[in-house]
Design a protein around this motif. Structure first.
Motif, PDB file in Angstrom:
ATOM      1  N   GLU A  42       0.818  -1.213   0.000  1.00  0.00           N
ATOM      2  CA  GLU A  42       0.000   0.000   0.000  1.00  0.00           C
ATOM      3  C   GLU A  42       0.849   1.260   0.000  1.00  0.00           C
ATOM      4  N   ASN A  49      -2.256  -2.545  -5.084  1.00  0.00           N
ATOM      5  CA  ASN A  49      -2.488  -3.394  -3.927  1.00  0.00           C
ATOM      6  C   ASN A  49      -3.686  -4.322  -4.110  1.00  0.00           C
ATOM      7  N   LYS A  50      -4.864  -3.762  -4.344  1.00  0.00           N
ATOM      8  CA  LYS A  50      -6.068  -4.594  -4.482  1.00  0.00           C
ATOM      9  C   LYS A  50      -5.987  -5.549  -5.665  1.00  0.00           C
ATOM     10  N   LYS A  54      -6.125  -9.658  -5.274  1.00  0.00           N
ATOM     11  CA  LYS A  54      -7.142 -10.445  -5.985  1.00  0.00           C
ATOM     12  C   LYS A  54      -6.489 -11.475  -6.896  1.00  0.00           C
TER      13      LYS A  54
END
Length: 366
Positions: A42, A49-50, A54
């Protein structure tokens, strides 16, 4: 007041759990520490990041071969040849200089690699402790500018020494866990076998729903022998099915559990996944652990550790798990379970978890 920065990541729950356990352990000894737990990705590449999390979750669940190709490449290739770390460096270095911690603790291998590279310049000389969160010996965890390693087992220490890491720089702490998991007395298997099924925070189990209905029936046919609980986590669909739509009659069904250490202490066998943090929560609680043979690199290593130390069972097929359950219901297996419990107790004596604070104090005062 000493400032300690703990770098973690959201790739699985283990890195964060270990980070919180270290923070809690330190503050119990010295509440004056200023401890900051930070998501390494982050602060380095926030826009990634996300998507990266995922991608990790998708690959580990649906494409383990793809994930393992990358994992084993990083395991055997020396980190100095890996250029993928470069995308993290600029923002991370800026963040580290702004925060200016007295000590950096990393529970994530990429974070260790990047801090080590930033230290190469000679203008950033903060101490770095790397906490290895699975029972692995992988080059992705090993970096020249690491001052101290907390490793999960004596086996890992010996392998690191073979890789020319000074013995004085390696401490066998186990994977750090909340001290509430630590159970001083061994489990008793002379009475009812109490089984706890955990599918992680997302409630994803390695066995089918039909298995739990089989177990429900098996318990009813063998009264007073087995007791079972299942924790479904955030899997609301599974919780509703097992508790309302088609309820289990002889198995306690829980969604989230707020006091996991107490829950583990109430049971004497854990059936779960082969994650590093969960494995050492089980070890410190004195529970034999049962896992399905995993297909993800680091979990494969953890399962091999379970077999090598004889601290539980690793099965491949659901029918093998049913056989294990049937054996558990047989009193003649009491001696075997007691032997596993003794192996766990012996393993616990090799872990220096209680010395973590002293080791960190020493490096801060150096």
């Amino acid at each position: 007041m000493k400032k300690i920065l703990i770098l973690t990541a959201n790739f699985g729950a283990g890195h964060n759990a270990v980070s919180r356990a270290i923070e809690k352990h330190l503050l119990e000894h010295n509440c004056s520490y200023n401890i900051l737990i930070t998501d390494f990705v982050e602060v380095s590449v926030p826009e990634m990041n996300k998507p990266m999390v995922k991608c990790y979750e998708y690959q580990t669940k649906h494409m383990p071969i793809v994930y393992n190709t990358y994992y084993y490449a990083k395991k055997y290739i020396k980190s100095k040849y890996d250029r993928s770390y470069h995308m993290y460096l600029n923002n991370l270095e800026k963040y580290l200089r702004e925060e200016d911690p007295d000590l950096i603790i990393s529970t994530f291998p990429h974070a260790s690699a990047c801090v080590s590279r930033i230290k190469e310049s000679g203008t950033f000389n903060k101490k770095l402790i790397t906490v290895i969160t699975d029972v692995v010996v992988s080059n992705e965890w090993i970096h020249e500018n690491t001052d101290l390693y907390f490793v999960p087992a004596q086996y890992v220490k010996e392998k690191l020494i073979n890789k020319k890491i000074p013995e004085s720089n390696i401490k066998v702490t186990g994977v750090p866990v909340d001290k509430r998991f630590i159970e001083e007395k061994p489990k008793d298997f002379n009475e009812k076998r109490k089984l706890l099924f955990m599918g992680g925070g997302r409630g994803l189990f390695d066995m089918s729903n039909s298995f739990f209905y089989w177990l429900d029936s098996f318990i009813s046919k063998n009264p007073g022998v087995l007791e079972a609980s299942i924790i479904t986590g955030s899997n609301k669909e599974l919780y509703n099915k097992f508790s309302k739509t088609k309820p289990l009659k002889n198995i306690a069904v829980h969604s989230f559990v707020t006091d996991m250490p107490s829950k583990l202490k109430e049971h004497n066998l854990l059936i779960t996944k082969a994650g590093g943090a969960t494995l050492f929560e089980s070890i410190n609680s004195g529970l034999p652990i049962v896992v399905r043979k995993p297909d993800i690199g680091q979990e494969i290593a953890n399962a091999k550790f379970i077999n090598r130390e004889k601290i539980g069972y690793v099965y491949s097929k659901e029918r093998e798990l049913k056989k294990i359950i049937k054996n558990l219901a047989n009193e003649k297996y009491t001696q075997e379970l007691s032997g596993i419990s003794s192996n766990i107790e012996n393993l616990k004596t090799q872990l220096e978890f209680k010395n973590i604070y002293r080791y960190i104090q020493d490096i801060l005062n150096d």
